[in-house]
Write a protein that holds these residues in place. Structure first.
Motif, PDB file in Angstrom:
ATOM      1  N   SER A 217      20.874  -6.269 -38.980  1.00 25.11           N
ATOM      2  CA  SER A 217      22.125  -6.663 -38.702  1.00 25.11           C
ATOM      3  C   SER A 217      22.206  -8.198 -39.329  1.00 25.11           C
ATOM      4  O   SER A 217      21.156  -9.017 -39.592  1.00 25.11           O
ATOM      5  CB  SER A 217      22.595  -6.970 -37.237  1.00 25.11           C
ATOM      6  OG  SER A 217      21.557  -7.851 -36.665  1.00 25.11           O
ATOM      7  N   ALA A 218      23.447  -8.744 -39.373  1.00 26.77           N
ATOM      8  CA  ALA A 218      23.675 -10.092 -40.297  1.00 26.77           C
ATOM      9  C   ALA A 218      22.641 -11.106 -39.515  1.00 26.77           C
ATOM     10  O   ALA A 218      22.101 -12.144 -39.966  1.00 26.77           O
ATOM     11  CB  ALA A 218      24.980 -10.295 -40.221  1.00 26.77           C
ATOM     12  N   ILE A 219      23.030 -11.225 -37.966  1.00 24.94           N
ATOM     13  CA  ILE A 219      22.158 -12.099 -37.257  1.00 24.94           C
ATOM     14  C   ILE A 219      20.725 -12.010 -37.359  1.00 24.94           C
ATOM     15  O   ILE A 219      19.956 -13.135 -37.555  1.00 24.94           O
ATOM     16  CB  ILE A 219      22.403 -11.889 -35.775  1.00 24.94           C
ATOM     17  CG1 ILE A 219      24.016 -12.138 -35.515  1.00 24.94           C
ATOM     18  CG2 ILE A 219      21.626 -12.877 -34.811  1.00 24.94           C
ATOM     19  CD1 ILE A 219      24.221 -13.731 -35.859  1.00 24.94           C
ATOM     20  N   GLU A 220      20.431 -10.849 -37.492  1.00 26.37           N
ATOM     21  CA  GLU A 220      18.864 -10.549 -37.735  1.00 26.37           C
ATOM     22  C   GLU A 220      18.427 -11.040 -39.106  1.00 26.37           C
ATOM     23  O   GLU A 220      17.279 -11.568 -39.526  1.00 26.37           O
ATOM     24  CB  GLU A 220      18.413  -9.151 -37.506  1.00 26.37           C
ATOM     25  CG  GLU A 220      18.574  -8.363 -36.113  1.00 26.37           C
ATOM     26  CD  GLU A 220      18.367  -7.098 -35.924  1.00 26.37           C
ATOM     27  OE1 GLU A 220      17.836  -6.311 -34.941  1.00 26.37           O
ATOM     28  OE2 GLU A 220      18.796  -6.268 -36.918  1.00 26.37           O
ATOM     29  N   ILE A 221      18.994 -10.673 -40.148  1.00 21.87           N
ATOM     30  CA  ILE A 221      18.829 -11.377 -41.545  1.00 21.87           C
ATOM     31  C   ILE A 221      18.854 -13.020 -41.356  1.00 21.87           C
ATOM     32  O   ILE A 221      17.895 -13.283 -42.085  1.00 21.87           O
ATOM     33  CB  ILE A 221      19.933 -10.750 -42.411  1.00 21.87           C
ATOM     34  CG1 ILE A 221      19.764  -9.440 -42.749  1.00 21.87           C
ATOM     35  CG2 ILE A 221      19.804 -11.482 -43.852  1.00 21.87           C
ATOM     36  CD1 ILE A 221      21.102  -8.601 -43.503  1.00 21.87           C
ATOM     37  N   MET A 222      19.887 -13.305 -41.009  1.00 25.38           N
ATOM     38  CA  MET A 222      19.605 -14.940 -40.806  1.00 25.38           C
ATOM     39  C   MET A 222      18.505 -15.469 -40.170  1.00 25.38           C
ATOM     40  O   MET A 222      18.063 -16.367 -40.784  1.00 25.38           O
ATOM     41  CB  MET A 222      20.991 -15.141 -40.172  1.00 25.38           C
ATOM     42  CG  MET A 222      21.346 -16.764 -40.109  1.00 25.38           C
ATOM     43  SD  MET A 222      20.621 -17.656 -38.659  1.00 25.38           S
ATOM     44  CE  MET A 222      21.776 -16.827 -37.532  1.00 25.38           C
ATOM     45  N   LEU A 223      18.282 -14.764 -39.147  1.00 26.05           N
ATOM     46  CA  LEU A 223      16.720 -15.329 -38.245  1.00 26.05           C
ATOM     47  C   LEU A 223      15.900 -15.250 -39.031  1.00 26.05           C
ATOM     48  O   LEU A 223      14.841 -15.971 -38.985  1.00 26.05           O
ATOM     49  CB  LEU A 223      16.787 -14.525 -36.940  1.00 26.05           C
ATOM     50  CG  LEU A 223      18.054 -14.984 -35.844  1.00 26.05           C
ATOM     51  CD1 LEU A 223      17.868 -14.028 -34.746  1.00 26.05           C
ATOM     52  CD2 LEU A 223      17.961 -16.314 -35.523  1.00 26.05           C
ATOM     53  N   LEU A 224      15.791 -14.116 -39.690  1.00 28.66           N
ATOM     54  CA  LEU A 224      14.503 -13.834 -40.791  1.00 28.66           C
ATOM     55  C   LEU A 224      14.335 -14.696 -41.680  1.00 28.66           C
ATOM     56  O   LEU A 224      13.436 -15.286 -42.193  1.00 28.66           O
ATOM     57  CB  LEU A 224      14.495 -12.194 -41.102  1.00 28.66           C
ATOM     58  CG  LEU A 224      13.315 -11.828 -42.040  1.00 28.66           C
ATOM     59  CD1 LEU A 224      11.930 -12.020 -41.261  1.00 28.66           C
ATOM     60  CD2 LEU A 224      13.300 -10.364 -42.418  1.00 28.66           C
ATOM     61  N   ILE A 225      15.319 -14.834 -42.396  1.00 23.78           N
ATOM     62  CA  ILE A 225      15.615 -15.908 -43.577  1.00 23.78           C
ATOM     63  C   ILE A 225      15.135 -17.263 -43.018  1.00 23.78           C
ATOM     64  O   ILE A 225      14.453 -17.933 -43.514  1.00 23.78           O
ATOM     65  CB  ILE A 225      16.935 -15.888 -44.084  1.00 23.78           C
ATOM     66  CG1 ILE A 225      17.246 -14.725 -45.019  1.00 23.78           C
ATOM     67  CG2 ILE A 225      17.013 -17.118 -45.211  1.00 23.78           C
ATOM     68  CD1 ILE A 225      18.535 -14.583 -45.372  1.00 23.78           C
ATOM     69  N   PHE A 226      15.698 -17.574 -41.927  1.00 24.16           N
ATOM     70  CA  PHE A 226      15.319 -18.871 -41.229  1.00 24.16           C
ATOM     71  C   PHE A 226      13.842 -19.076 -40.704  1.00 24.16           C
ATOM     72  O   PHE A 226      13.454 -20.035 -41.284  1.00 24.16           O
ATOM     73  CB  PHE A 226      16.400 -19.147 -40.004  1.00 24.16           C
ATOM     74  CG  PHE A 226      15.872 -20.460 -39.253  1.00 24.16           C
ATOM     75  CD1 PHE A 226      16.016 -21.760 -39.758  1.00 24.16           C
ATOM     76  CD2 PHE A 226      15.507 -20.167 -38.000  1.00 24.16           C
ATOM     77  CE1 PHE A 226      15.555 -22.851 -38.961  1.00 24.16           C
ATOM     78  CE2 PHE A 226      15.310 -21.220 -37.052  1.00 24.16           C
ATOM     79  CZ  PHE A 226      15.130 -22.599 -37.569  1.00 24.16           C
ATOM     80  N   VAL A 227      13.618 -18.075 -40.306  1.00 27.46           N
ATOM     81  CA  VAL A 227      11.953 -18.264 -39.706  1.00 27.46           C
ATOM     82  C   VAL A 227      10.995 -18.397 -40.902  1.00 27.46           C
ATOM     83  O   VAL A 227      10.044 -19.104 -41.153  1.00 27.46           O
ATOM     84  CB  VAL A 227      11.847 -17.013 -38.847  1.00 27.46           C
ATOM     85  CG1 VAL A 227      10.236 -16.869 -38.569  1.00 27.46           C
ATOM     86  CG2 VAL A 227      12.496 -17.130 -37.672  1.00 27.46           C
ATOM     87  N   ASN A 228      11.230 -17.352 -42.045  1.00 24.14           N
ATOM     88  CA  ASN A 228      10.599 -17.480 -43.087  1.00 24.14           C
ATOM     89  C   ASN A 228      10.744 -18.807 -43.924  1.00 24.14           C
ATOM     90  O   ASN A 228       9.337 -19.312 -44.274  1.00 24.14           O
ATOM     91  CB  ASN A 228      11.088 -16.478 -44.021  1.00 24.14           C
ATOM     92  CG  ASN A 228      10.250 -16.402 -45.357  1.00 24.14           C
ATOM     93  OD1 ASN A 228       9.223 -15.786 -45.543  1.00 24.14           O
ATOM     94  ND2 ASN A 228      11.161 -16.668 -46.459  1.00 24.14           N
TER      95      ASN A 228
END
Length: 201
Positions: A64-75
Motif C-alpha cells: 500500500s502507499a503507506i507501506e511504501i512510504m514507511l519502507l522508503i523512510f526506514v531505508n
C-alpha cells in the motif's frame, strides 16, 4: 531560556559543520558526474550498479502507499543514521556511502534521460530529491566530522569523541530525521503525480 540555549548549541554546531558540508557537496557532485559519464562509456556495466534500486522496486510491489512510504523512510533514515554513527572509523564509511549514492544517481539520471527524457528525470528526482539529497550530504558531513575528531584523537590531540558522536546523533534526530520522513512522504504521494503531469506515465 532552555530553547535559546539549544538553538545556540545547534548554531555553533552548524558553523563547525560547514566545511564538511561543502566537502561532502563537492564529493557528491563529482561522484554523480562520474556516474553520468560512466554510463555513457559503459552502459551495460553501469546498469549493474542499479541492482539495489531494482531490489527496492521489487520490495515495493504489492504494498500500500503507506507501506511504501514507511519502507522508503526506514531505508533512508537507517542508512543515513549509520553514515553518522559509523563516522568514528575516520569518516571512511560516510564518505564511501556518499560517493556510492552520487555515482548511482548519476548512472540513473543518464539512463532515465536516454530512456524517457530530461523532463522525466527532473520530475522523478526533484520533488523529494530537493530534501533527500541535502539530507544525504549533511548526514555524511556529520559522519566525516566525527571521523575528523577521531583522527585528531589518534594524533593525541585533546578531543572527546564520545561527546562528538552524541552531538552528531542529536543533530541528526532533531533536524535530519523529520526531513527524511517528509522526503519519503513526498516521494510516495507527490513525485508520482509530478511524473504523471509531465509524462503521463
Amino acid at each position: 531560556m532552555h530553547d535559546e540555549n539549544v538553538r545556540e548549541v545547534f548554531r555553533i554546531y552548524i558553523r563547525e559543520l560547514k566545511p564538511f558540508v561543502f566537502f561532502s557537496f563537492v564529493a557528491f557532485l563529482i561522484s554523480a558526474i562520474a556516474g553520468y559519464v560512466y554510463y555513457a562509456t559503459n552502459p551495460s556495466y553501469a546498469l549493474d550498479s542499479l541492482g539495489g534500486l531494482e531490489e527496492l522496486a521489487e520490495m515495493l510491489q504489492g504494498l500500500s502507499a503507506i507501506e511504501i512510504m514507511l519502507l522508503i523512510f526506514v531505508n533512508n533514515a537507517l542508512k543515513m543514521f549509520l553514515s553518522v554513527l559509523l563516522g568514528f572509523a575516520l569518516g571512511i564509511v560516510p564518505l564511501g556511502f556518499l560517493l556510492l549514492n552520487g555515482f548511482v544517481i548519476g548512472i540513473f539520471a543518464h539512463y532515465q534521460t536516454a530512456e524517457s527524457g530530461v523532463l522525466f528525470v527532473i520530475a522523478g528526482l526533484t520533488p523529494h530529491g530537493i530534501i533527500e539529497i541535502p539530507m544525504l550530504i549533511i548526514s555524511s558531513a556529520i559522519g566525516m566530522k566525527i571521523g575528523y575528531v577521531a583522527f585528531q584523537g589518534l594524533r593525541s590531540e585533546p578531543v572527546d569523541l564520545k561527546a562528538e558522536i552524541i552531538r552528531g546523533i542529536k543533530f541528526y534526530l532533531h533536524w535530519l530525521f523529520p526531513l527524511i520522513f517528509l522526503a519519503a512522504v513526498i516521494e510516495t504521494f507527490i513525485t508520482p503525480l509530478v511524473i504523471y503531469m509531465v509524462s503521463g506515465v
